[in-house]
Design a protein around this motif. Structure first.
Motif, PDB file in Angstrom:
ATOM      1  N   ARG A 167     -24.941 -40.440  10.712  1.00  0.00           N
ATOM      2  CA  ARG A 167     -24.415 -41.001   9.474  1.00  0.00           C
ATOM      3  C   ARG A 167     -25.356 -40.805   8.282  1.00  0.00           C
ATOM      4  N   SER A 168     -26.646 -40.987   8.510  1.00  0.00           N
ATOM      5  CA  SER A 168     -27.568 -40.927   7.372  1.00  0.00           C
ATOM      6  C   SER A 168     -28.913 -40.346   7.798  1.00  0.00           C
ATOM      7  N   PRO A 169     -28.958 -39.055   8.139  1.00  0.00           N
ATOM      8  CA  PRO A 169     -30.245 -38.467   8.541  1.00  0.00           C
ATOM      9  C   PRO A 169     -31.254 -38.541   7.404  1.00  0.00           C
ATOM     10  N   ARG A 170     -32.493 -38.907   7.773  1.00  0.00           N
ATOM     11  CA  ARG A 170     -33.554 -39.009   6.768  1.00  0.00           C
ATOM     12  C   ARG A 170     -34.552 -37.867   6.884  1.00  0.00           C
ATOM     13  N   TYR A 171     -34.677 -37.321   8.092  1.00  0.00           N
ATOM     14  CA  TYR A 171     -35.592 -36.199   8.289  1.00  0.00           C
ATOM     15  C   TYR A 171     -35.005 -35.281   9.350  1.00  0.00           C
ATOM     16  N   ILE A 172     -35.089 -33.966   9.093  1.00  0.00           N
ATOM     17  CA  ILE A 172     -34.533 -32.971  10.007  1.00  0.00           C
ATOM     18  C   ILE A 172     -35.552 -31.865  10.214  1.00  0.00           C
ATOM     19  N   GLU A 173     -35.723 -31.460  11.468  1.00  0.00           N
ATOM     20  CA  GLU A 173     -36.534 -30.287  11.809  1.00  0.00           C
ATOM     21  C   GLU A 173     -35.628 -29.256  12.457  1.00  0.00           C
ATOM     22  N   ALA A 174     -35.668 -28.030  11.988  1.00  0.00           N
ATOM     23  CA  ALA A 174     -34.869 -26.954  12.584  1.00  0.00           C
ATOM     24  C   ALA A 174     -35.776 -25.773  12.875  1.00  0.00           C
ATOM     25  N   GLU A 175     -35.590 -25.202  14.040  1.00  0.00           N
ATOM     26  CA  GLU A 175     -36.420 -24.078  14.479  1.00  0.00           C
ATOM     27  C   GLU A 175     -35.514 -23.023  15.105  1.00  0.00           C
ATOM     28  N   ARG A 176     -35.512 -21.845  14.511  1.00  0.00           N
ATOM     29  CA  ARG A 176     -34.682 -20.746  15.026  1.00  0.00           C
ATOM     30  C   ARG A 176     -35.570 -19.504  15.113  1.00  0.00           C
ATOM     31  N   ALA A 182     -36.961 -16.750  22.525  1.00  0.00           N
ATOM     32  CA  ALA A 182     -35.921 -17.318  21.668  1.00  0.00           C
ATOM     33  C   ALA A 182     -35.959 -18.840  21.729  1.00  0.00           C
ATOM     34  N   THR A 183     -35.901 -19.454  20.577  1.00  0.00           N
ATOM     35  CA  THR A 183     -35.822 -20.917  20.464  1.00  0.00           C
ATOM     36  C   THR A 183     -34.833 -21.238  19.356  1.00  0.00           C
ATOM     37  N   ARG A 184     -33.892 -22.122  19.662  1.00  0.00           N
ATOM     38  CA  ARG A 184     -32.929 -22.541  18.639  1.00  0.00           C
ATOM     39  C   ARG A 184     -32.700 -24.043  18.806  1.00  0.00           C
ATOM     40  N   LYS A 185     -33.465 -24.826  18.063  1.00  0.00           N
ATOM     41  CA  LYS A 185     -33.407 -26.275  18.225  1.00  0.00           C
ATOM     42  C   LYS A 185     -33.340 -26.966  16.870  1.00  0.00           C
ATOM     43  N   MET A 186     -32.799 -28.174  16.898  1.00  0.00           N
ATOM     44  CA  MET A 186     -32.768 -29.010  15.705  1.00  0.00           C
ATOM     45  C   MET A 186     -32.963 -30.456  16.121  1.00  0.00           C
ATOM     46  N   ARG A 187     -33.801 -31.175  15.365  1.00  0.00           N
ATOM     47  CA  ARG A 187     -34.042 -32.590  15.616  1.00  0.00           C
ATOM     48  C   ARG A 187     -33.713 -33.364  14.346  1.00  0.00           C
ATOM     49  N   LEU A 188     -32.966 -34.444  14.508  1.00  0.00           N
ATOM     50  CA  LEU A 188     -32.522 -35.234  13.362  1.00  0.00           C
ATOM     51  C   LEU A 188     -32.918 -36.696  13.571  1.00  0.00           C
TER      52      LEU A 188
END
Length: 336
Positions: free
Chosen positions: A146-155, A229-235
């Protein structure tokens, strides 16, 4: 925009323009969808067009313009530089288009395509495939985010000698930028980026920080010169942590529960892991099926031309920031 009457029972006529590595898969998927007829493929390489046409049992064309009076919708999987001219010709011929990402090279080109589509009551869908990913669909359907404050994405990806007509930002990072824009739902207020060419004369590895008007921050990393290969996202949001793995189609959700718990001698809010049901399906087939259903039913695609333009606008800011960084560091400027 929808088909009516007897037209609703008539197969949609589809074609793929550009049948290289990805376009070939597009053509294969069209043949799996009920109510859709793949009538042909086109490629600037006549031998490739003939080869894929024979493989799929359809006509192969060296000039895509020979297809325009034979189809209702097309996938455009050419090199990025050709997206605009091919899509413009298709839209002016009354054909709905699914354009592989990025939508175009420039924002001006994207604006013109959107205007043509609007004037002709046609749909543009942009191939931001990860919007259809099973884990993303499960998260969206759960209502948890609903309201992500911080996101990490790695591709990160090993080097492959294709898609080298664009840099890593347009090749890989744009996938995560589109997802993040969709998740956050706020305007980007600030962009900072750094990166460098490694194996090509374009930027091959890049890091970007996106600061949104609502306060959310996203750190995005992309590389096409990695060993694995790495494809991840943390929210992260006030009541939950979500981890997505696009390779394993996995998702982990940890939410605040009721009461407190002890964590290494410290009292913290209780945490509980929530399991989401994830359907396992072919993401590309689902994307193309959704496009066909949009045309058939007259409803806007999940990823519209305006969505594609919005992602392009942000990566344009990322690329501008990268060029400033490269200039400041005295690195060899990449090919524009």
């Amino acid at each position: 925009m929808s088909q009516s009457g007897s037209q609703a029972n008539t197969p949609l006529r589809a074609a793929v323009i550009g049948v290289g590595y990805l376009g070939r898969f597009h053509a294969q998927k069209y043949q799996l969808i009920d109510g859709v007829e793949l009538v042909g493929v086109a490629d600037a390489d006549p031998k490739r067009a003939e080869q894929i046409g024979q493989e799929l049992g359809v006509a192969g064309y060296a000039d895509y313009r020979d297809l325009l009076d034979k189809v209702d919708l097309v996938s455009i999987a050419t090199i990025t530089e050709c997206h605009f001219k091919v899509a413009e010709a298709c839209l002016n011929a009354g054909i709905h288009v699914l354009i592989e990402k990025p939508i175009t090279v420039t924002l001006e080109e994207a604006d013109e395509l959107i205007d043509i589509a609007d004037r002709n009551n046609l749909f543009i869908q942009v191939g931001h495939l990860k919007r259809f990913h099973p884990a993303v669909a499960a998260l969206r359907n759960s209502g948890i985010l609903r309201s992500p404050r911080y996101i990490e994405a790695e591709r990160l990806a090993p080097f492959k000698p294709r898609a080298l007509d664009v840099d890593v930002v347009l090749d890989l990072m744009i996938h995560d930028v589109d997802l993040i824009l969709n998740f956050v739902g706020s305007e980007v207020a600030k962009v900072e980026a750094m990166g460098t060419p490694v194996l090509t004369n374009q930027v091959d590895i890049a890091n970007a920080r996106l600061t949104f008007a609502n306060g959310c921050i996203a750190d995005v990393r992309a590389s096409r010169v990695s060993l694995q290969a790495t494809r991840k996202m943390r929210l992260f949001q006030p009541d939950a942590y979500v981890a997505l793995d696009f390779i394993t189609k996995g998702i982990r959700v940890v939410m605040k529960g009721e009461g407190d718990m002890q964590l290494e001698g410290v009292t913290v809010p209780a945490l509980e892991e929530k399991r989401l049901t994830i359907e396992d399906y072919d993401t590309l087939e689902t994307e193309i099926r959704s496009f066909c259903e949009s045309v058939r039913d007259g409803r806007q695609p999940l990823v519209t031309g305006r969505d594609g333009r919005k992602a392009l606008a942000v990566v344009a800011q990322v690329r501008d920031s990268l060029m400033r960084y490269i200039d400041e560091q005295g690195l060899t400027p990449p090919k524009k």
